[in-house]
Enzyme design. Structure first.
Site, PDB file in Angstrom:
ATOM      1  N   GLY A 139      -8.620  -4.153  -7.482  1.00  0.00           N
ATOM      2  CA  GLY A 139      -7.743  -5.431  -7.040  1.00  0.00           C
ATOM      3  C   GLY A 139      -8.684  -6.681  -7.218  1.00  0.00           C
ATOM      4  CB  ILE A 140      -8.336  -9.853  -5.271  1.00  0.00           C
ATOM      5  CG1 ILE A 140      -6.768 -10.133  -5.707  1.00  0.00           C
ATOM      6  CG2 ILE A 140      -9.273 -11.118  -5.147  1.00  0.00           C
ATOM      7  CD1 ILE A 140      -6.149 -11.047  -4.661  1.00  0.00           C
ATOM      8  CE1 TYR A 166       0.063 -11.193   3.106  1.00  0.00           C
ATOM      9  CE2 TYR A 166      -0.954  -8.990   3.581  1.00  0.00           C
ATOM     10  CZ  TYR A 166      -0.871 -10.272   2.668  1.00  0.00           C
ATOM     11  OH  TYR A 166      -1.545 -10.547   1.750  1.00  0.00           O
ATOM     12  CB  SER A 195      -2.935 -10.862   9.532  1.00  0.00           C
ATOM     13  OG  SER A 195      -2.374 -10.626   8.155  1.00  0.00           O
TER      14      SER A 195
HETATM   15  N1  LIG Z   1      -2.134  -8.893  -4.186  1.00  0.00           N
HETATM   16  C1  LIG Z   1      -1.553 -10.085  -3.920  1.00  0.00           C
HETATM   17  O1  LIG Z   1      -0.532 -10.428  -4.105  1.00  0.00           O
HETATM   18  C2  LIG Z   1      -2.298 -10.893  -2.778  1.00  0.00           C
HETATM   19  C3  LIG Z   1      -3.308 -10.399  -2.188  1.00  0.00           C
HETATM   20  N2  LIG Z   1      -3.786 -11.102  -1.171  1.00  0.00           N
HETATM   21  C4  LIG Z   1      -5.155 -10.306  -0.330  1.00  0.00           C
HETATM   22  O2  LIG Z   1      -6.162  -9.952  -1.039  1.00  0.00           O
HETATM   23  C5  LIG Z   1      -6.995  -9.111  -0.477  1.00  0.00           C
HETATM   24  C6  LIG Z   1      -7.156  -7.923  -1.631  1.00  0.00           C
HETATM   25  O3  LIG Z   1      -5.881  -7.421  -1.853  1.00  0.00           O
HETATM   26  P1  LIG Z   1      -5.659  -6.622  -3.216  1.00  0.00           P
HETATM   27  O4  LIG Z   1      -6.600  -6.830  -4.154  1.00  0.00           O
HETATM   28  O5  LIG Z   1      -4.057  -7.171  -3.686  1.00  0.00           O
HETATM   29  O6  LIG Z   1      -5.328  -5.190  -2.344  1.00  0.00           O
HETATM   30  P2  LIG Z   1      -5.542  -3.827  -3.081  1.00  0.00           P
HETATM   31  O7  LIG Z   1      -4.591  -2.964  -2.176  1.00  0.00           O
HETATM   32  O8  LIG Z   1      -5.495  -3.664  -4.675  1.00  0.00           O
HETATM   33  O9  LIG Z   1      -7.168  -3.344  -2.838  1.00  0.00           O
HETATM   34  C7  LIG Z   1      -7.479  -3.582  -1.406  1.00  0.00           C
HETATM   35  C8  LIG Z   1      -8.953  -2.965  -1.340  1.00  0.00           C
HETATM   36  O10 LIG Z   1      -9.302  -2.937   0.083  1.00  0.00           O
HETATM   37  C9  LIG Z   1      -9.744  -1.775   0.382  1.00  0.00           C
HETATM   38  N3  LIG Z   1      -9.468  -1.609   1.898  1.00  0.00           N
HETATM   39  C10 LIG Z   1      -8.118  -1.232   2.498  1.00  0.00           C
HETATM   40  N4  LIG Z   1      -8.455  -1.068   3.832  1.00  0.00           N
HETATM   41  C11 LIG Z   1      -9.842  -1.141   3.893  1.00  0.00           C
HETATM   42  C12 LIG Z   1     -10.508  -0.671   5.325  1.00  0.00           C
HETATM   43  N5  LIG Z   1      -9.825  -0.325   6.359  1.00  0.00           N
HETATM   44  N6  LIG Z   1     -11.790  -0.612   4.990  1.00  0.00           N
HETATM   45  C13 LIG Z   1     -12.410  -0.917   3.873  1.00  0.00           C
HETATM   46  N7  LIG Z   1     -11.614  -1.316   2.606  1.00  0.00           N
HETATM   47  C14 LIG Z   1     -10.337  -1.048   2.854  1.00  0.00           C
HETATM   48  C15 LIG Z   1      -8.842  -0.797  -0.280  1.00  0.00           C
HETATM   49  O11 LIG Z   1      -9.500   0.565  -0.481  1.00  0.00           O
HETATM   50  C16 LIG Z   1      -9.018  -1.473  -1.729  1.00  0.00           C
HETATM   51  O12 LIG Z   1      -9.948  -1.090  -2.508  1.00  0.00           O
HETATM   52  C17 LIG Z   1      -6.226  -8.832   0.618  1.00  0.00           C
HETATM   53  O13 LIG Z   1      -6.713  -9.129   1.920  1.00  0.00           O
HETATM   54  C18 LIG Z   1      -4.987  -9.112   0.544  1.00  0.00           C
HETATM   55  O14 LIG Z   1      -4.115  -9.389   1.762  1.00  0.00           O
HETATM   56  C19 LIG Z   1      -3.784 -12.276  -0.671  1.00  0.00           C
HETATM   57  C20 LIG Z   1      -2.584 -13.134  -1.617  1.00  0.00           C
HETATM   58  C21 LIG Z   1      -1.899 -12.208  -2.595  1.00  0.00           C
HETATM   59  C1  LIG Z   2       4.388  -7.910   0.467  1.00  0.00           C
HETATM   60  C2  LIG Z   2       2.963  -8.149   0.584  1.00  0.00           C
HETATM   61  C3  LIG Z   2       2.427  -8.209  -0.730  1.00  0.00           C
HETATM   62  C4  LIG Z   2       1.486  -9.377  -1.129  1.00  0.00           C
HETATM   63  C5  LIG Z   2       1.486 -10.551  -0.121  1.00  0.00           C
HETATM   64  C6  LIG Z   2       0.529 -11.536  -0.926  1.00  0.00           C
HETATM   65  O1  LIG Z   2      -0.406 -11.808   0.247  1.00  0.00           O
HETATM   66  C7  LIG Z   2       1.296 -12.902  -1.182  1.00  0.00           C
HETATM   67  O2  LIG Z   2       0.931 -13.341  -2.204  1.00  0.00           O
HETATM   68  C8  LIG Z   2       2.338 -13.625  -0.406  1.00  0.00           C
HETATM   69  C9  LIG Z   2       2.903 -14.685  -0.633  1.00  0.00           C
HETATM   70  C10 LIG Z   2       3.741 -14.954   0.070  1.00  0.00           C
HETATM   71  C11 LIG Z   2       4.422 -16.319  -0.194  1.00  0.00           C
HETATM   72  C12 LIG Z   2       5.549 -16.673   0.435  1.00  0.00           C
HETATM   73  C13 LIG Z   2       6.419 -17.778   0.271  1.00  0.00           C
HETATM   74  C14 LIG Z   2       6.387 -18.688  -0.860  1.00  0.00           C
HETATM   75  C15 LIG Z   2       6.976 -19.626  -0.955  1.00  0.00           C
HETATM   76  C16 LIG Z   2       7.322 -20.411  -2.135  1.00  0.00           C
HETATM   77  O3  LIG Z   2       7.838 -21.767  -1.617  1.00  0.00           O
HETATM   78  C17 LIG Z   2       6.480 -20.730  -3.413  1.00  0.00           C
HETATM   79  C18 LIG Z   2       5.101 -20.940  -2.749  1.00  0.00           C
HETATM   80  C19 LIG Z   2       4.191 -20.896  -3.818  1.00  0.00           C
HETATM   81  C20 LIG Z   2       4.602 -20.767  -5.418  1.00  0.00           C
HETATM   82  C21 LIG Z   2       3.505 -20.812  -6.214  1.00  0.00           C
HETATM   83  C22 LIG Z   2       2.913 -22.517  -5.950  1.00  0.00           C
HETATM   84  O4  LIG Z   2       3.629 -23.220  -5.778  1.00  0.00           O
HETATM   85  O5  LIG Z   2       1.780 -22.322  -6.182  1.00  0.00           O
END
Ligand SMILES: NC(=O)C1=CN([C@@H]2O[C@H](COP(=O)(O)OP(=O)(O)OC[C@H]3O[C@@H](n4cnc5c(N)ncnc54)[C@H](O)[C@@H]3O)[C@@H](O)[C@H]2O)C=CC1
Ligand SMILES: CC/C=C\C[C@H](O)C(=O)/C=C/C=C/C=C\C=C\[C@@H](O)C/C=C\CCC(=O)O
Length: 250
Positions: free
Chosen positions: A19-20, A150, A153
């Site tokens: 992921g990220i 979430y 957090s």
């Molecule tokens: N995917 C999305 O839309 C968004 C993600 N984020 C945040 O970005 C970060 C990365 O998310 P993603 O890459 O989407 O997730 P992902 O689920 O693809 O990857 C998460 C990584 O964290 C590791 N991980 C999870 N729990 C762990 C633990 N207890 N100890 C060590 N490693 C652990 C997993 O093994 C995995 O490699 C997270 O903090 C997430 O909340 C924020 C906004 C948007």
């Molecule tokens: C279900 C959990 C999985 C992923 C969560 C992840 O952290 C995430 O990206 C959550 C985003 C939640 C957004 C919530 C509200 C959005 C509000 C809208 O008004 C649009 C806001 C932004 C849109 C893009 C922009 O304007 O930059």
């Protein structure tokens, strides 16, 4: 290929196996940094071997760790310092979205981010300085009704990051956070699959980011030495922009 030069710098990325986190690991390696991936994933070793084939294998270190285990997390940070001789960049990225097991989620998304920040401040060299990036979410800025714990957090990560700025300055360290909107990873796919249609449609209309674009935002916070205590928004719709808080109203 990166035009940035981070050669000689040592980075630690939690959740770096996919992921990220993996996207920022790759950008850091492209920039010449030595990178430690700290992750619980069973795929960590394979990911590390693949990275070692694309980059200098000596620049990749994989440490299996559950970030909620404070002892294991400390040992991982200390191992990076002993292995590479310094710790310059920390990305507290590991996170989950799980409203059922919200207690576990808070330990990963918040407790471990705070622990990782304090470990970085303790172990970074004040002469060289360093930078910490905490990964929050747009849900910190726009509370999400289908992900209340979430969102809480991630809001706490923003608040902690903004509050720790002054203490970090004393240690010659910058601390910033990024708030991505949805990014194309396994986490958001699981979230989209589970959520009501009306929420999913809005998200798909706004668009999902590629992990590499979120990682570029993290790289900006790492390399722009003017950034400390900032909150960087990132989305497919609007790119990168710094969130402005009105702290003055009382
Ligand atoms: N995917 C999305 O839309 C968004 C993600 N984020 C945040 O970005 C970060 C990365 O998310 P993603 O890459 O989407 O997730 P992902 O689920 O693809 O990857 C998460 C990584 O964290 C590791 N991980 C999870 N729990 C762990 C633990 N207890 N100890 C060590 N490693 C652990 C997993 O093994 C995995 O490699 C997270 O903090 C997430 O909340 C924020 C906004 C948007
Ligand atoms: C279900 C959990 C999985 C992923 C969560 C992840 O952290 C995430 O990206 C959550 C985003 C939640 C957004 C919530 C509200 C959005 C509000 C809208 O008004 C649009 C806001 C932004 C849109 C893009 C922009 O304007 O930059």
């Amino acid at each position: 290929m990166s035009t940035l030069d981070l050669s000689g710098r040592v980075a630690l990325v939690t959740g770096g196996a996919q992921g990220i986190g993996l996207a920022i690991v790759q950008l850091l390696l492209e920039a010449g940094a030595k990178v430690a991936l700290v992750d619980i994933s069973p795929n960590l070793r394979e990911t590390g071997q693949r990275l070692g084939r694309s980059f200098k294998p000596e620049n990749v270190l994989c440490l299996t760790c559950d970030v909620t285990d404070s002892t294991s997390l400390r040992k991982s940070f200390e191992k990076v310092l002993s292995h590479y001789g310094s710790l310059d960049i920390v990305v507290n990225n590991a996170g989950i979205a799980d409203e059922v097991n919200w207690d576990k989620m808070l330990h990963i998304n918040l407790h471990a981010v705070i622990a990782g920040t304090y470990l970085a401040l303790e172990l970074m060299d004040p002469e060289k300085g360093g930078v910490i990036i905490n990964v929050s979410s747009m849900s910190a800025l726009y509370p999400v009704v289908y992900a209340p714990a979430y969102s809480a957090s991630k809001k706490a990560v923003v608040t902690f990051t903004r509050c720790i700025k002054s203490a970090a300055e004393g240690a010659n360290v910058r601390v910033n956070c990024i708030c991505p909107y949805y990014v194309k990873t396994q986490m958001s796919q699981r979230g989209l699959d589970a959520m009501p249609e009306q929420f999913k449609n809005e998200i798909l209309q706004n668009g999902l980011m590629d992990p590499e674009d979120a990682a570029k935002g993290i790289m900006e916070l790492i390399t722009d030495t003017s950034k400390n205590g900032t909150v960087l928004r990132a989305s497919a719709k609007r790119g990168l922009s710094y969130h402005i808080f009105n702290d003055n109203t009382f």
